[in-house]
Design a protein around this motif. Sequence first.
Motif, PDB file in Angstrom:
ATOM      1  N   PRO A 153     -20.577 -25.423   8.144  1.00  0.00           N
ATOM      2  CA  PRO A 153     -19.603 -24.693   7.329  1.00  0.00           C
ATOM      3  C   PRO A 153     -18.486 -25.567   6.774  1.00  0.00           C
ATOM      4  CG  PRO A 153     -19.813 -23.749   9.552  1.00  0.00           C
ATOM      5  CD  PRO A 153     -20.723 -24.924   9.489  1.00  0.00           C
ATOM      6  N   ARG A 154     -18.155 -26.665   7.465  1.00  0.00           N
ATOM      7  CA  ARG A 154     -17.050 -27.503   6.981  1.00  0.00           C
ATOM      8  C   ARG A 154     -17.463 -28.351   5.790  1.00  0.00           C
ATOM      9  NH1 ARG A 154     -14.287 -29.929  12.518  1.00  0.00           N
ATOM     10  NH2 ARG A 154     -13.608 -27.929  13.373  1.00  0.00           N
ATOM     11  N   HIS A 155     -18.771 -28.574   5.646  1.00  0.00           N
ATOM     12  CA  HIS A 155     -19.239 -29.469   4.582  1.00  0.00           C
ATOM     13  C   HIS A 155     -19.956 -28.719   3.455  1.00  0.00           C
ATOM     14  CE1 HIS A 155     -18.136 -32.710   7.253  1.00  0.00           C
ATOM     15  NE2 HIS A 155     -18.850 -32.155   8.220  1.00  0.00           N
ATOM     16  N   GLY A 156     -20.614 -27.625   3.804  1.00  0.00           N
ATOM     17  CA  GLY A 156     -21.348 -26.878   2.789  1.00  0.00           C
ATOM     18  C   GLY A 156     -20.465 -25.859   2.095  1.00  0.00           C
ATOM     19  N   SER A 157     -21.013 -25.253   1.068  1.00  0.00           N
ATOM     20  CA  SER A 157     -20.259 -24.232   0.345  1.00  0.00           C
ATOM     21  C   SER A 157     -21.216 -23.153  -0.123  1.00  0.00           C
ATOM     22  CB  SER A 157     -19.538 -24.845  -0.850  1.00  0.00           C
ATOM     23  OG  SER A 157     -19.023 -23.812  -1.668  1.00  0.00           O
ATOM     24  N   PHE A 158     -20.935 -21.933   0.280  1.00  0.00           N
ATOM     25  CA  PHE A 158     -21.758 -20.830  -0.190  1.00  0.00           C
ATOM     26  C   PHE A 158     -21.626 -20.652  -1.695  1.00  0.00           C
ATOM     27  CE2 PHE A 158     -21.268 -19.500   4.314  1.00  0.00           C
ATOM     28  CZ  PHE A 158     -22.615 -19.429   4.625  1.00  0.00           C
ATOM     29  N   ASP A 159     -20.526 -21.156  -2.259  1.00  0.00           N
ATOM     30  CA  ASP A 159     -20.300 -20.964  -3.695  1.00  0.00           C
ATOM     31  C   ASP A 159     -21.403 -21.608  -4.530  1.00  0.00           C
ATOM     32  OD1 ASP A 159     -18.048 -19.580  -3.116  1.00  0.00           O
ATOM     33  OD2 ASP A 159     -16.678 -21.257  -3.424  1.00  0.00           O
ATOM     34  N   LYS A 160     -21.914 -22.757  -4.065  1.00  0.00           N
ATOM     35  CA  LYS A 160     -22.985 -23.418  -4.822  1.00  0.00           C
ATOM     36  C   LYS A 160     -24.247 -22.565  -4.833  1.00  0.00           C
ATOM     37  CE  LYS A 160     -21.494 -28.205  -4.171  1.00  0.00           C
ATOM     38  NZ  LYS A 160     -21.870 -29.512  -3.610  1.00  0.00           N
ATOM     39  N   ALA A 161     -24.576 -21.993  -3.680  1.00  0.00           N
ATOM     40  CA  ALA A 161     -25.754 -21.114  -3.614  1.00  0.00           C
ATOM     41  C   ALA A 161     -25.542 -19.881  -4.492  1.00  0.00           C
ATOM     42  CB  ALA A 161     -26.014 -20.709  -2.177  1.00  0.00           C
ATOM     43  N   ILE A 162     -24.353 -19.335  -4.413  1.00  0.00           N
ATOM     44  CA  ILE A 162     -24.039 -18.138  -5.212  1.00  0.00           C
ATOM     45  C   ILE A 162     -24.148 -18.455  -6.704  1.00  0.00           C
ATOM     46  CG2 ILE A 162     -22.131 -16.613  -5.871  1.00  0.00           C
ATOM     47  CD1 ILE A 162     -21.303 -16.699  -2.865  1.00  0.00           C
ATOM     48  N   GLU A 163     -23.648 -19.614  -7.070  1.00  0.00           N
ATOM     49  CA  GLU A 163     -23.702 -20.021  -8.480  1.00  0.00           C
ATOM     50  C   GLU A 163     -25.152 -20.086  -8.972  1.00  0.00           C
ATOM     51  OE1 GLU A 163     -22.527 -23.961 -11.112  1.00  0.00           O
ATOM     52  OE2 GLU A 163     -21.540 -23.619  -9.191  1.00  0.00           O
ATOM     53  N   GLN A 164     -26.037 -20.647  -8.127  1.00  0.00           N
ATOM     54  CA  GLN A 164     -27.451 -20.736  -8.506  1.00  0.00           C
ATOM     55  C   GLN A 164     -28.066 -19.356  -8.682  1.00  0.00           C
ATOM     56  OE1 GLN A 164     -29.461 -23.477  -9.026  1.00  0.00           O
ATOM     57  NE2 GLN A 164     -27.687 -24.790  -8.897  1.00  0.00           N
ATOM     58  N   TRP A 165     -27.821 -18.482  -7.696  1.00  0.00           N
ATOM     59  CA  TRP A 165     -28.456 -17.163  -7.768  1.00  0.00           C
ATOM     60  C   TRP A 165     -27.816 -16.267  -8.833  1.00  0.00           C
ATOM     61  CZ3 TRP A 165     -29.029 -17.933  -2.016  1.00  0.00           C
ATOM     62  CH2 TRP A 165     -30.371 -18.222  -1.708  1.00  0.00           C
ATOM     63  N   GLU A 166     -26.521 -16.458  -9.075  1.00  0.00           N
ATOM     64  CA  GLU A 166     -25.890 -15.705 -10.176  1.00  0.00           C
ATOM     65  C   GLU A 166     -26.545 -16.098 -11.509  1.00  0.00           C
ATOM     66  OE1 GLU A 166     -23.933 -13.281 -10.222  1.00  0.00           O
ATOM     67  OE2 GLU A 166     -22.560 -13.294  -8.508  1.00  0.00           O
ATOM     68  N   PHE A 167     -26.815 -17.407 -11.658  1.00  0.00           N
ATOM     69  CA  PHE A 167     -27.481 -17.867 -12.876  1.00  0.00           C
ATOM     70  C   PHE A 167     -28.866 -17.238 -12.998  1.00  0.00           C
ATOM     71  CE2 PHE A 167     -30.561 -20.847 -14.745  1.00  0.00           C
ATOM     72  CZ  PHE A 167     -30.053 -20.956 -16.028  1.00  0.00           C
ATOM     73  N   LEU A 168     -29.605 -17.247 -11.878  1.00  0.00           N
ATOM     74  CA  LEU A 168     -30.955 -16.666 -11.913  1.00  0.00           C
ATOM     75  C   LEU A 168     -30.908 -15.161 -12.171  1.00  0.00           C
ATOM     76  CD1 LEU A 168     -32.543 -18.647  -8.950  1.00  0.00           C
ATOM     77  CD2 LEU A 168     -33.133 -18.847 -11.372  1.00  0.00           C
ATOM     78  N   ALA A 169     -29.893 -14.508 -11.616  1.00  0.00           N
ATOM     79  CA  ALA A 169     -29.765 -13.062 -11.822  1.00  0.00           C
ATOM     80  C   ALA A 169     -29.466 -12.735 -13.279  1.00  0.00           C
ATOM     81  CB  ALA A 169     -28.661 -12.505 -10.912  1.00  0.00           C
ATOM     82  N   ARG A 170     -28.706 -13.615 -13.944  1.00  0.00           N
ATOM     83  CA  ARG A 170     -28.449 -13.408 -15.382  1.00  0.00           C
ATOM     84  C   ARG A 170     -29.709 -13.713 -16.187  1.00  0.00           C
ATOM     85  NH1 ARG A 170     -23.620 -16.026 -14.002  1.00  0.00           N
ATOM     86  NH2 ARG A 170     -24.409 -18.008 -14.819  1.00  0.00           N
ATOM     87  N   LEU A 171     -30.440 -14.725 -15.740  1.00  0.00           N
ATOM     88  CA  LEU A 171     -31.649 -15.121 -16.463  1.00  0.00           C
ATOM     89  C   LEU A 171     -32.754 -14.078 -16.322  1.00  0.00           C
ATOM     90  CD1 LEU A 171     -32.972 -17.539 -18.000  1.00  0.00           C
ATOM     91  CD2 LEU A 171     -33.862 -18.278 -15.790  1.00  0.00           C
ATOM     92  N   GLU A 172     -32.880 -13.539 -15.093  1.00  0.00           N
ATOM     93  CA  GLU A 172     -33.914 -12.535 -14.819  1.00  0.00           C
ATOM     94  C   GLU A 172     -33.245 -11.291 -14.224  1.00  0.00           C
ATOM     95  OE1 GLU A 172     -37.701 -15.359 -13.707  1.00  0.00           O
ATOM     96  OE2 GLU A 172     -36.213 -15.002 -12.149  1.00  0.00           O
ATOM     97  N   PRO A 173     -32.570 -10.507 -15.045  1.00  0.00           N
ATOM     98  CA  PRO A 173     -31.794  -9.376 -14.521  1.00  0.00           C
ATOM     99  C   PRO A 173     -32.646  -8.291 -13.880  1.00  0.00           C
ATOM    100  CG  PRO A 173     -31.867  -9.329 -16.924  1.00  0.00           C
ATOM    101  CD  PRO A 173     -32.449 -10.641 -16.512  1.00  0.00           C
ATOM    102  N   GLY A 174     -33.941  -8.301 -14.118  1.00  0.00           N
ATOM    103  CA  GLY A 174     -34.803  -7.287 -13.508  1.00  0.00           C
ATOM    104  C   GLY A 174     -35.392  -7.718 -12.174  1.00  0.00           C
ATOM    105  N   GLU A 175     -35.087  -8.935 -11.714  1.00  0.00           N
ATOM    106  CA  GLU A 175     -35.675  -9.462 -10.476  1.00  0.00           C
ATOM    107  C   GLU A 175     -34.766  -9.111  -9.289  1.00  0.00           C
ATOM    108  OE1 GLU A 175     -38.686 -11.076  -9.515  1.00  0.00           O
ATOM    109  OE2 GLU A 175     -37.621 -10.357  -7.747  1.00  0.00           O
ATOM    110  N   TYR A 176     -35.261  -8.217  -8.424  1.00  0.00           N
ATOM    111  CA  TYR A 176     -34.403  -7.747  -7.324  1.00  0.00           C
ATOM    112  C   TYR A 176     -34.123  -8.827  -6.288  1.00  0.00           C
ATOM    113  CZ  TYR A 176     -38.662  -7.382  -4.485  1.00  0.00           C
ATOM    114  OH  TYR A 176     -39.817  -7.641  -3.801  1.00  0.00           O
ATOM    115  N   LEU A 177     -35.029  -9.819  -6.147  1.00  0.00           N
ATOM    116  CA  LEU A 177     -34.831 -10.840  -5.112  1.00  0.00           C
ATOM    117  C   LEU A 177     -33.571 -11.667  -5.336  1.00  0.00           C
ATOM    118  CD1 LEU A 177     -38.438 -12.128  -4.385  1.00  0.00           C
ATOM    119  CD2 LEU A 177     -36.875 -10.978  -2.808  1.00  0.00           C
ATOM    120  N   HIS A 178     -33.196 -11.858  -6.604  1.00  0.00           N
ATOM    121  CA  HIS A 178     -31.973 -12.617  -6.857  1.00  0.00           C
ATOM    122  C   HIS A 178     -30.756 -11.850  -6.325  1.00  0.00           C
ATOM    123  CE1 HIS A 178     -34.571 -15.157  -9.013  1.00  0.00           C
ATOM    124  NE2 HIS A 178     -34.555 -14.534 -10.186  1.00  0.00           N
ATOM    125  N   ARG A 179     -30.740 -10.540  -6.571  1.00  0.00           N
ATOM    126  CA  ARG A 179     -29.630  -9.724  -6.056  1.00  0.00           C
ATOM    127  C   ARG A 179     -29.669  -9.661  -4.530  1.00  0.00           C
ATOM    128  NH1 ARG A 179     -25.491  -9.822  -9.174  1.00  0.00           N
ATOM    129  NH2 ARG A 179     -26.180  -9.775 -11.313  1.00  0.00           N
TER     130      ARG A 179
END
Length: 494
Positions: A167-193
Amino acid sequence: MRRDATTTRSWAILLVLAAAAALAGCASGGRSGKVPLGVSPRIAATADSIGKRLFVSKERERKADWHRREGMRHYHLSDSIWTLVDAARPAAADTPATAMNPGLNGTPAPAAKPGVDPELRRNTILATYHLMEAQRNLSKALQYHGFNPQAQHYLALVYKLLSERYPRHGSFDKAIEQWEFLARLEPGEYLHRYNLGATYFAKHDWRRALLNYAQAEELLLLSAAVSSRRLANPSLTAAAAIDSVSLLYSVFYQGQSAIKLEEAAPALHHLERAKVLTENPTVLAAIAEDIRWINWDEGNIRASVLRDSADTLVSQGKYGEAGKLYDLLLNKLLRTQRAQHDIAWDFATIEYARLGRRASAIARLDEVMKRIPTDSSGAPLDTTYRKNFDTYGVMCLGLGTDTARVNRRVGYEYLERASKIACKDRGRIFIEMADLSKPNPDISIANAERALAWEQSFDTLELRRLYELLVEGYRHKNQPAEARKYFEKRKALP
């Protein structure tokens, strides 16, 4: 006039040439190729940009694929080894949520501390190596081919796992950023949400976790009719094509998120919905426990949380701090009488056994005992209190016996108080009372005779003591026949 007309015509020609030059500049600056006839240069430039992201050279595509596969392989190896690390850790560190769905969701427990166990340490280092290799390869894959949803998805998984383990070195924000991008790219894909819900949950952003799990559930149900499973098998019904595991955990974690938000009504609503989505006994037991936990003080989740915190402090030997939480619960937070009784018992237990405040503990329980309805035998009408009555009896027996060494009257009062309730040590309490009341044979015999009702539960030493008290009492009363009867019983004992 002719001069003016000539001048105007010259300016018009210049403007046309300037416009043509500007268009040519736009075209040459936005793309390298020729603009097809009838196509706007701006549209052509945009198409070029999309094309560069969608299509790369064969060589770059080959390199991107190789790094993507390597990244995925390292990620799965890392995930598997972390599972071994978790299994080697003490089971107490696991939470119900992570134990239920370690591969799909939730917040795994902290990384194992290296150095404690050589194999554990070795596996921790190996898992970390594969995780870092996964990150390196997936990042490289995206450098070669940035428009690859699978590489982005796995890179998000890597970021999430890194944040969970370090937790001191990683950041959930990077993962969130990736999945937010995928969710915008494929808004019908429930796995991204769904993955966003899991990551926000791991980040302790409960509100966003709840919203994304709800969106995942909605998309999952909407897309079932045209899911990939139905494309592969069109005769499959829409209901049968639903990803039942993701649906269950989308609903279940809506409930967990609402619990974290201390919103009892929606939490219960989602947990009740989750109950009908599974037949797994482990999951059903976890749901039932959550519902019981929420309802302990009529939906007062804050009180349930603090009670758990106090229990943890007790398990860590921090009795004084636990006592402060119990005091806060009793005086400010609890809503129901039953919850107040439970905390009073818990508080009295540590007061008696750990804080050296035994008289205070007994006094606290005396007040509780007055409010619990009992039958003619002194047993609680609500049988769930039976264990508490037994605890009270043990406390009074101990305090009465100890106090009697310095003050026999006060000690006898504690024992007499406990003798009026139905508890498992009631027979032993009467033996102590018979012993203390020996100066008065009538009372001593009466107490000893009452103790005989629990004769079968006594061990040899207790039986020997009881019969000796009876022999002594009846001898003082000059009733030799009764004294001999108990003498024979005493004689028969080893």
